[in-house]
Design a protein around this motif. Sequence first.
Motif, PDB file in Angstrom:
ATOM      1  N   GLN A  58       0.821  -1.198   0.000  1.00  0.00           N
ATOM      2  CA  GLN A  58       0.000   0.000   0.000  1.00  0.00           C
ATOM      3  C   GLN A  58       0.864   1.261   0.000  1.00  0.00           C
ATOM      4  O   GLN A  58       0.565   2.227  -0.709  1.00  0.00           O
ATOM      5  N   LEU A  59       1.925   1.255   0.779  1.00  0.00           N
ATOM      6  CA  LEU A  59       2.809   2.420   0.844  1.00  0.00           C
ATOM      7  C   LEU A  59       3.480   2.677  -0.502  1.00  0.00           C
ATOM      8  O   LEU A  59       3.590   3.830  -0.948  1.00  0.00           O
ATOM      9  N   ARG A  60       3.919   1.622  -1.167  1.00  0.00           N
ATOM     10  CA  ARG A  60       4.560   1.801  -2.476  1.00  0.00           C
ATOM     11  C   ARG A  60       3.550   2.228  -3.530  1.00  0.00           C
ATOM     12  O   ARG A  60       3.899   2.960  -4.459  1.00  0.00           O
ATOM     13  N   LYS A  61       2.311   1.791  -3.351  1.00  0.00           N
ATOM     14  CA  LYS A  61       1.256   2.227  -4.268  1.00  0.00           C
ATOM     15  C   LYS A  61       1.002   3.719  -4.098  1.00  0.00           C
ATOM     16  O   LYS A  61       0.789   4.449  -5.077  1.00  0.00           O
ATOM     17  N   GLU A  62       1.051   4.203  -2.848  1.00  0.00           N
ATOM     18  CA  GLU A  62       0.793   5.620  -2.564  1.00  0.00           C
ATOM     19  C   GLU A  62       1.993   6.500  -2.909  1.00  0.00           C
ATOM     20  O   GLU A  62       1.837   7.610  -3.433  1.00  0.00           O
ATOM     21  N   LEU A  63       3.206   5.999  -2.569  1.00  0.00           N
ATOM     22  CA  LEU A  63       4.381   6.870  -2.579  1.00  0.00           C
ATOM     23  C   LEU A  63       5.357   6.592  -3.709  1.00  0.00           C
ATOM     24  O   LEU A  63       6.259   7.400  -3.953  1.00  0.00           O
ATOM     25  N   GLY A  64       5.222   5.450  -4.373  1.00  0.00           N
ATOM     26  CA  GLY A  64       6.182   5.110  -5.409  1.00  0.00           C
ATOM     27  C   GLY A  64       7.332   4.284  -4.855  1.00  0.00           C
ATOM     28  O   GLY A  64       7.199   3.586  -3.849  1.00  0.00           O
ATOM     29  N   PRO A  65       8.517   4.360  -5.464  1.00  0.00           N
ATOM     30  CA  PRO A  65       9.647   3.490  -5.078  1.00  0.00           C
ATOM     31  C   PRO A  65      10.373   3.959  -3.812  1.00  0.00           C
ATOM     32  O   PRO A  65      11.512   4.442  -3.858  1.00  0.00           O
ATOM     33  N   VAL A  66       9.708   3.846  -2.667  1.00  0.00           N
ATOM     34  CA  VAL A  66      10.328   4.245  -1.398  1.00  0.00           C
ATOM     35  C   VAL A  66      11.191   3.107  -0.857  1.00  0.00           C
ATOM     36  O   VAL A  66      11.047   1.941  -1.246  1.00  0.00           O
ATOM     37  N   LYS A  67      12.091   3.469   0.060  1.00  0.00           N
ATOM     38  CA  LYS A  67      13.043   2.496   0.604  1.00  0.00           C
ATOM     39  C   LYS A  67      12.472   1.867   1.878  1.00  0.00           C
ATOM     40  O   LYS A  67      12.545   2.454   2.969  1.00  0.00           O
ATOM     41  N   LEU A  68      11.900   0.676   1.738  1.00  0.00           N
ATOM     42  CA  LEU A  68      11.280  -0.021   2.853  1.00  0.00           C
ATOM     43  C   LEU A  68      11.850  -1.429   2.969  1.00  0.00           C
ATOM     44  O   LEU A  68      12.036  -2.121   1.964  1.00  0.00           O
ATOM     45  N   HIS A  69      12.124  -1.840   4.208  1.00  0.00           N
ATOM     46  CA  HIS A  69      12.592  -3.194   4.485  1.00  0.00           C
ATOM     47  C   HIS A  69      11.662  -3.793   5.534  1.00  0.00           C
ATOM     48  O   HIS A  69      11.369  -3.148   6.542  1.00  0.00           O
ATOM     49  N   LEU A  70      11.236  -5.029   5.329  1.00  0.00           N
ATOM     50  CA  LEU A  70      10.287  -5.673   6.230  1.00  0.00           C
ATOM     51  C   LEU A  70      10.997  -6.733   7.060  1.00  0.00           C
ATOM     52  O   LEU A  70      11.659  -7.629   6.522  1.00  0.00           O
ATOM     53  N   LEU A  71      10.874  -6.605   8.378  1.00  0.00           N
ATOM     54  CA  LEU A  71      11.475  -7.561   9.313  1.00  0.00           C
ATOM     55  C   LEU A  71      10.394  -8.100  10.244  1.00  0.00           C
ATOM     56  O   LEU A  71       9.503  -7.356  10.661  1.00  0.00           O
ATOM     57  N   GLN A  72      10.495  -9.382  10.585  1.00  0.00           N
ATOM     58  CA  GLN A  72       9.482 -10.000  11.440  1.00  0.00           C
ATOM     59  C   GLN A  72      10.033 -10.246  12.841  1.00  0.00           C
ATOM     60  O   GLN A  72      11.153 -10.762  13.012  1.00  0.00           O
ATOM     61  N   ALA A  73       9.252  -9.862  13.853  1.00  0.00           N
ATOM     62  CA  ALA A  73       9.575 -10.178  15.244  1.00  0.00           C
ATOM     63  C   ALA A  73       8.332  -9.992  16.092  1.00  0.00           C
ATOM     64  O   ALA A  73       7.637  -8.979  15.952  1.00  0.00           O
ATOM     65  N   ASP A  74       8.039 -10.953  16.929  1.00  0.00           N
ATOM     66  CA  ASP A  74       6.986 -10.808  17.920  1.00  0.00           C
ATOM     67  C   ASP A  74       7.625 -10.158  19.136  1.00  0.00           C
ATOM     68  O   ASP A  74       8.425 -10.785  19.837  1.00  0.00           O
ATOM     69  N   MET A  75       7.291  -8.904  19.399  1.00  0.00           N
ATOM     70  CA  MET A  75       7.969  -8.150  20.444  1.00  0.00           C
ATOM     71  C   MET A  75       7.599  -8.612  21.845  1.00  0.00           C
ATOM     72  O   MET A  75       8.116  -8.100  22.836  1.00  0.00           O
ATOM     73  N   GLU A  76       6.731  -9.600  21.936  1.00  0.00           N
ATOM     74  CA  GLU A  76       6.449 -10.236  23.224  1.00  0.00           C
ATOM     75  C   GLU A  76       7.613 -11.118  23.666  1.00  0.00           C
ATOM     76  O   GLU A  76       7.778 -11.394  24.847  1.00  0.00           O
ATOM     77  N   SER A  77       8.435 -11.529  22.713  1.00  0.00           N
ATOM     78  CA  SER A  77       9.513 -12.480  22.967  1.00  0.00           C
ATOM     79  C   SER A  77      10.872 -11.796  22.908  1.00  0.00           C
ATOM     80  O   SER A  77      11.266 -11.263  21.873  1.00  0.00           O
ATOM     81  N   MET A  78      11.606 -11.847  24.015  1.00  0.00           N
ATOM     82  CA  MET A  78      12.940 -11.243  24.027  1.00  0.00           C
ATOM     83  C   MET A  78      13.905 -12.024  23.142  1.00  0.00           C
ATOM     84  O   MET A  78      14.828 -11.448  22.567  1.00  0.00           O
ATOM     85  N   SER A  79      13.675 -13.340  22.997  1.00  0.00           N
ATOM     86  CA  SER A  79      14.543 -14.115  22.103  1.00  0.00           C
ATOM     87  C   SER A  79      14.342 -13.684  20.660  1.00  0.00           C
ATOM     88  O   SER A  79      15.297 -13.660  19.869  1.00  0.00           O
ATOM     89  N   GLN A  80      13.108 -13.311  20.295  1.00  0.00           N
ATOM     90  CA  GLN A  80      12.879 -12.814  18.935  1.00  0.00           C
ATOM     91  C   GLN A  80      13.474 -11.418  18.746  1.00  0.00           C
ATOM     92  O   GLN A  80      13.897 -11.066  17.642  1.00  0.00           O
ATOM     93  N   VAL A  81      13.504 -10.634  19.811  1.00  0.00           N
ATOM     94  CA  VAL A  81      14.181  -9.330  19.732  1.00  0.00           C
ATOM     95  C   VAL A  81      15.670  -9.536  19.482  1.00  0.00           C
ATOM     96  O   VAL A  81      16.293  -8.809  18.690  1.00  0.00           O
TER      97      VAL A  81
END
Length: 273
Positions: A58-81
């Motif tokens: 959605q952001l790229r559709k609105e803004l064009g070729p922006v610099k975005l990186h997607l990272l996954q982490a459940d912030m409930e878990s310190m091991s995932q942090v």
Amino acid sequence: MLVGWNPASVPNLYGKVAVITGANSGIGYETTRKLAENGAEVYMVVRNMDKGRAAVEQLRKELGPVKLHLLQADMESMSQVQSLLAELRGVRPDILLHNAGILYPGPFRLTEEGLEPTLAISYYSGVLLALGLLDQMKPRSRVIFMASAGEWPMSRLEGSFFNMRGDKFTASGARAYGQAKAFGKGSGYFGPNLLNMWHATERQPGTKQARNPFWCWRVYEETVKILSEIVGSKAMPPVPRHPDPARDAMMEKKSPPSEIDKGRAVHATATAA
């Protein structure tokens, strides 16, 4: 009623790097959108990758070729942090915004690491992430914790030193949320007043203990202790100490013993009973 500030005030951010937790919805999404629109490279930390990918699309559709990186982490878990920190190794942020948070997450429970989920997500994960990135952050960078007006009416901090993990709550709701938002506010605190005006103004937190530098330092030390117990002392990132050791003694000597000592006495009495 955004007096004195509006999104147009955000400067050109080309060359800047931001890391934002809870970036796929709400305030996190809007912040990501504005930073990316103004040229920043944004690392979006999300719990649900499907929702994260939809947000990026959605952001790229609105803004064009922006610099975005997607990272996954459940912030409930310190091991995932910790895993997130490994993924961010080599990244040098100018901005770290810990936006991830929850309110009323459901029936009371503890995480696998023994933390109440509201505190784990809204507070502890942000501290661990900040400590882990501190040596990588550029000079004059910003570390921001998303606060809430709920830090004042919802928190009861007198006995919080004996409930730092949140395991003594009976519900994961307003009290836990208020405590998470009130912890360790010893730096600049910006937000609207009680009339919801003057959003760009630095002000004092409503919770009086959060205005006490001694109390803030004690919260920080207790937080580091708990994180060290969870992730292991060898895995803990370097922890900044007070720049003036003499000030610790001064604060301890001058700080009124009321809240801490009263809380200790109440806790001891309750335990004995």
